[in-house]
Write an enzyme that holds these catalytic residues in place. Structure first.
Site, PDB file in Angstrom:
ATOM      1  N   LYS A  11       0.773  -1.268   0.117  1.00 35.10           N
ATOM      2  CA  LYS A  11       0.022  -0.062  -0.023  1.00 35.10           C
ATOM      3  C   LYS A  11       0.933   1.080  -0.004  1.00 35.10           C
ATOM      4  O   LYS A  11       0.358   2.274  -0.767  1.00 35.10           O
ATOM      5  CB  LYS A  11      -0.924   0.065   1.131  1.00 35.10           C
ATOM      6  CG  LYS A  11      -1.915  -0.973   1.244  1.00 35.10           C
ATOM      7  CD  LYS A  11      -2.898  -0.776   2.199  1.00 35.10           C
ATOM      8  CE  LYS A  11      -4.216  -1.950   2.200  1.00 35.10           C
ATOM      9  NZ  LYS A  11      -5.096  -1.821   3.074  1.00 35.10           N
ATOM     10  N   ASP A  22     -10.577   2.070   1.498  1.00 38.58           N
ATOM     11  CA  ASP A  22     -11.132   1.645   2.895  1.00 38.58           C
ATOM     12  C   ASP A  22     -11.672   2.714   3.867  1.00 38.58           C
ATOM     13  O   ASP A  22     -12.729   2.512   4.515  1.00 38.58           O
ATOM     14  CB  ASP A  22      -9.777   1.273   3.688  1.00 38.58           C
ATOM     15  CG  ASP A  22      -9.187  -0.037   3.129  1.00 38.58           C
ATOM     16  OD1 ASP A  22      -9.778  -1.045   2.734  1.00 38.58           O
ATOM     17  OD2 ASP A  22      -7.941  -0.223   3.531  1.00 38.58           O
TER      18      ASP A  22
HETATM   19  P1  NAP Z   1      -1.268  -3.638   9.957  1.00 34.37           P
HETATM   20  O1  NAP Z   1      -0.955  -2.328   9.114  1.00 34.37           O
HETATM   21  O2  NAP Z   1      -0.376  -4.736   9.960  1.00 34.37           O
HETATM   22  O3  NAP Z   1      -1.665  -3.323  11.326  1.00 34.37           O
HETATM   23  C1  NAP Z   1      -2.171  -4.450  12.342  1.00 34.37           C
HETATM   24  C2  NAP Z   1      -2.376  -3.724  13.847  1.00 34.37           C
HETATM   25  O4  NAP Z   1      -2.833  -5.015  14.576  1.00 34.37           O
HETATM   26  C3  NAP Z   1      -1.431  -2.747  14.595  1.00 34.37           C
HETATM   27  O5  NAP Z   1      -2.011  -1.968  15.111  1.00 34.37           O
HETATM   28  C4  NAP Z   1      -0.920  -3.989  15.373  1.00 34.37           C
HETATM   29  O6  NAP Z   1      -0.422  -3.396  16.584  1.00 34.37           O
HETATM   30  C5  NAP Z   1      -1.918  -4.422  15.975  1.00 34.37           C
HETATM   31  N1  NAP Z   1      -2.036  -5.914  16.450  1.00 34.37           N
HETATM   32  C6  NAP Z   1      -1.535  -6.903  15.975  1.00 34.37           C
HETATM   33  N2  NAP Z   1      -1.322  -8.065  16.640  1.00 34.37           N
HETATM   34  C7  NAP Z   1      -1.645  -7.687  18.154  1.00 34.37           C
HETATM   35  C8  NAP Z   1      -1.822  -8.079  19.311  1.00 34.37           C
HETATM   36  N3  NAP Z   1      -1.490  -9.521  19.457  1.00 34.37           N
HETATM   37  N4  NAP Z   1      -2.222  -7.258  20.213  1.00 34.37           N
HETATM   38  C9  NAP Z   1      -2.584  -6.127  19.877  1.00 34.37           C
HETATM   39  N5  NAP Z   1      -2.240  -5.445  18.813  1.00 34.37           N
HETATM   40  C10 NAP Z   1      -2.219  -6.390  17.592  1.00 34.37           C
HETATM   41  O7  NAP Z   1      -2.854  -4.147   9.427  1.00 34.37           O
HETATM   42  P2  NAP Z   1      -4.021  -3.655   8.618  1.00 34.37           P
HETATM   43  O8  NAP Z   1      -3.831  -3.522   7.189  1.00 34.37           O
HETATM   44  O9  NAP Z   1      -4.282  -2.338   9.563  1.00 34.37           O
HETATM   45  O10 NAP Z   1      -5.143  -4.580   9.030  1.00 34.37           O
HETATM   46  C11 NAP Z   1      -5.652  -4.744  10.179  1.00 34.37           C
HETATM   47  C12 NAP Z   1      -6.666  -5.754  10.256  1.00 34.37           C
HETATM   48  O11 NAP Z   1      -7.991  -4.833   9.450  1.00 34.37           O
HETATM   49  C13 NAP Z   1      -6.504  -6.829   9.515  1.00 34.37           C
HETATM   50  O12 NAP Z   1      -6.153  -7.901  10.393  1.00 34.37           O
HETATM   51  C14 NAP Z   1      -7.904  -7.204   8.729  1.00 34.37           C
HETATM   52  O13 NAP Z   1      -8.599  -8.329   9.415  1.00 34.37           O
HETATM   53  C15 NAP Z   1      -8.673  -5.921   8.931  1.00 34.37           C
HETATM   54  N6  NAP Z   1      -8.933  -5.490   7.508  1.00 34.37           N
HETATM   55  C16 NAP Z   1     -10.259  -5.269   7.104  1.00 34.37           C
HETATM   56  C17 NAP Z   1     -10.779  -4.907   5.930  1.00 34.37           C
HETATM   57  C18 NAP Z   1     -12.167  -4.758   5.565  1.00 34.37           C
HETATM   58  O14 NAP Z   1     -12.430  -4.435   4.464  1.00 34.37           O
HETATM   59  N7  NAP Z   1     -12.992  -5.009   6.581  1.00 34.37           N
HETATM   60  C19 NAP Z   1      -9.769  -4.446   5.014  1.00 34.37           C
HETATM   61  C20 NAP Z   1      -8.409  -4.591   5.536  1.00 34.37           C
HETATM   62  C21 NAP Z   1      -8.106  -4.958   6.708  1.00 34.37           C
HETATM   63  P3  NAP Z   1       1.175  -3.193  16.647  1.00 34.37           P
HETATM   64  O15 NAP Z   1       1.446  -1.665  16.042  1.00 34.37           O
HETATM   65  O16 NAP Z   1       1.499  -3.186  18.177  1.00 34.37           O
HETATM   66  O17 NAP Z   1       2.107  -3.992  15.793  1.00 34.37           O
END
Ligand code: NAP
Length: 543
Positions: free
Chosen positions: A320, A361
């Site tokens: 991204k 998004d």
């Molecule tokens: P990302 O940039 O990798 O961010 C992941 C986030 O999750 C970070 O804030 C991370 O915290 C946190 N995290 C991971 N493991 C954790 C744990 N064990 N305890 C607490 N916090 C934790 O990912 P993203 O692209 O933002 O996506 C996040 C989620 O959104 C995806 O997993 C997906 O399920 C969902 N999503 C949904 C859609 C939709 O259309 N519905 C689209 C895209 C994504 P740290 O900064 O501390 O690592």
């Protein structure tokens, strides 16, 4: 309508260790639309020659029959010496229209070449389905399961210059979707009929778009249990999901760029809508290796090959931010929402107008929240929202909430990641340990906590959801998360990640085609794609 070169065969490998099993597989493949059935003798266990002959006798003439007895060295299971292998091919050849022999075997000795020539002219037990019915045809093949064959150009040249070779076949394990572009070039420039397949997840598009480049055949399996090479699609996927029969020269190609992407739900969703709306477009996974350079190289190559027909891309992890940089470097248009979110999840390419990028998004989250709350975006002003997580999705959700007047408190496990967002978005932050301390009308989970396979995890440790609060979990695999279950149990209103997924996909459609679908096509397509996944253990499991 201009049609793709649908003289391209849909080739289906079949195998069984019994005569009944082989016959049934043959007939099933033909019924399913195969125009070339490949009998993979090396996968037929202890089956006898007589059994193969019986299974092939009076095979329907609507499909050509290909005999392959693949050696271990070329990725098959035949452990016999080349001499014995070729003698068996010769004995069974009369029941087939084509035979496949590896280039390595062909070049290894004059004796081997003699056996192959003999197999080509054995009197047939069925009228040959060939342009030159005096003999059956020879596929000379090269396989490399480790990567791109180092001697590929020389191998291709040797096949082309071998008079007995009718069809050149090359298959290698793709490192990236860029290999597919090389396969297209081979198909386009080869003076003989050719098959060029990139194996593995990054190679799917080489199978799908083979007809566009006049390939002799593309291979698809009867079902997932009968896949004979990595990345092979099933006939059903090829025909139903990717609408193989409707693809033509004018078909626009869309896809999801990411790594990995083989389990993306986006192809199943977008292709459903493309099909329902009757647009001449197909959407495919595009596995691009991590890092900025691989993304840049793929996008520049897709731009320089207008004949490939790439028109738009979804962009997911880990590309991204790379997509943002690409647009900045190339002078592409980054719209205000992508600039605000700081990441691109959608690209459009127009040969006349260049590159454009946005982030859907934002729209997906906004639509999910306002629909879930049953209110217009304007009424978000003043609501108190706690957002968990400071990754890419969090940025889109926070931008959408703040832009509409919500008061946001952000909490993330890693303080350093959320600190810069405080000033950037004008929000408050709370330490992760105190994430449930402030009163909230809306709680949004933007962490990956609760996502499959760790479905019993929840990011919310608070013992209660304040009466009347709304909980939005952006995680949608599974659709019902531990968080949404707990919230419902406590009487809260729940918004599911699937609503956001459908919303962001619908916004991608609008970005690519210039107008919204105007109905709930994406909600239905997402629902159907998820239902289809529920009945298929190997189906897509994420976005
Ligand atoms: P990302 O940039 O990798 O961010 C992941 C986030 O999750 C970070 O804030 C991370 O915290 C946190 N995290 C991971 N493991 C954790 C744990 N064990 N305890 C607490 N916090 C934790 O990912 P993203 O692209 O933002 O996506 C996040 C989620 O959104 C995806 O997993 C997906 O399920 C969902 N999503 C949904 C859609 C939709 O259309 N519905 C689209 C895209 C994504 P740290 O900064 O501390 O690592």
């Amino acid at each position: 309508m201009i049609r793709m070169n649908h003289s391209t065969h849909l080739a289906v490998p079949v195998f069984s260790d019994t005569v009944e099993g082989l016959r049934a597989a043959l007939l099933t493949a033909i019924d399913a639309g195969a125009t070339l059935v490949e009998v993979r003798l090396d996968l037929c266990g202890e089956i006898t020659d007589d059994d193969v002959r019986t299974a092939m006798t009076n095979a329907p003439p609507s499909a050509q029959l290909l005999l392959t007895y693949r050696s271990v060295a070329q990725g098959g299971e035949c452990e016999e010496e080349d001499e014995a292998r070729l003698c068996r091919i010769d004995r069974l050849a009369p029941w087939f229209d084509l035979i496949d022999v590896e280039l390595d075997t062909w070049r290894s000795s004059e004796r081997h070449r003699e056996l192959v020539r003999q197999a080509l002219v054995e009197p047939g037990e069925r009228p040959l389905q060939s342009e030159a019915p005096s003999r059956r045809r020879l596929i000379l093949s090269v396989h490399d399961f480790r990567g791109r064959p180092k001697s590929m150009q020389n191998d291709l040249l040797e096949c082309v210059e071998t008079p007995a070779c009718d069809i050149v076949k090359i298959a290698w394990s793709a490192r990236s979707v860029r290999d597919c572009l090389e396969a297209f070039e081979i198909l386009r420039s080869c003076p003989k009929p050719a098959i060029a397949i990139c194996m593995g997840a990054p190679g799917v598009v080489s199978r799908l778009l083979a007809p566009r480049y006049g390939a002799f055949a593309t291979f698809a399996s009867l079902d997932r249990q009968q896949i004979t090479a990595p990345g092979q699609l099933t006939i059903s996927e090829l025909k139903t999901t990717y609408r193989w029969d409707a693809l033509n020269e004018a078909t626009s190609i869309f896809g999801v760029i990411g790594h990995p992407v083989s389990h993306s739900l986006s192809p199943a969703t977008h292709n459903r809508v493309f099909s329902a709306r009757g647009v001449n477009a197909v959407y495919t996974p595009l596995d691009v290796a991590p890092g900025y350079e691989p993304l840049k190289a793929f996008l520049l190559e897709s731009e320089s090959r207008p004949s490939a027909g790439f028109r738009g891309f979804s962009v997911t992890i880990p590309h991204k931010l790379h997509a943002m940089r690409f647009l900045q470097e190339q002078g592409g248009h980054i719209d205000a929402i992508a600039g605000r979110v700081g990441a691109i999840n959608t690209l459009a390419f127009d040969p006349d107008g260049g590159w454009r990028g946005t982030n859907t998004d934002y729209a997906g989250a906004l639509a999910a929240i306002t629909t879930g709350l049953g209110m217009s975006p304007q009424r978000l002003a003043g609501i108190r929202a706690t957002v968990l997580g400071a990754g890419g999705v969090s940025r889109a959700v926070i931008a959408a909430l703040v832009d509409h007047g919500a008061i946001v408190t952000l909490s993330n496990r890693t303080e350093e990641r959320m600190a810069p967002m405080r000033d950037e978005f004008g929000i408050q932050t709370a330490p992760w340990e105190r994430r449930d301390a402030s009163e909230a009308d809306l709680i949004v989970n933007c962490t990956s906590v609760g996502m499959a396979p760790d479905t019993e995890a929840t990011p919310w440790t608070g013992n209660a959801f304040a009466g009347g609060s709304v909980v939005f979990d952006t995680v949608y695999t599974p659709e019902e998360t531990r968080l949404t279950r707990d919230a419902m149990g406590a009487g809260a209103t729940v918004i599911r990640g699937t609503a956001m997924f459908a919303g962001q996909a619908a916004a991608q459609w609008a970005f690519w085609f210039g107008a919204a679908t105007g109905d709930d096509a994406y909600e239905r397509a997402t629902r159907d794609a998820i239902d289809a996944c529920a009945t298929d253990a190997n189906a897509p499991t994420d976005f």
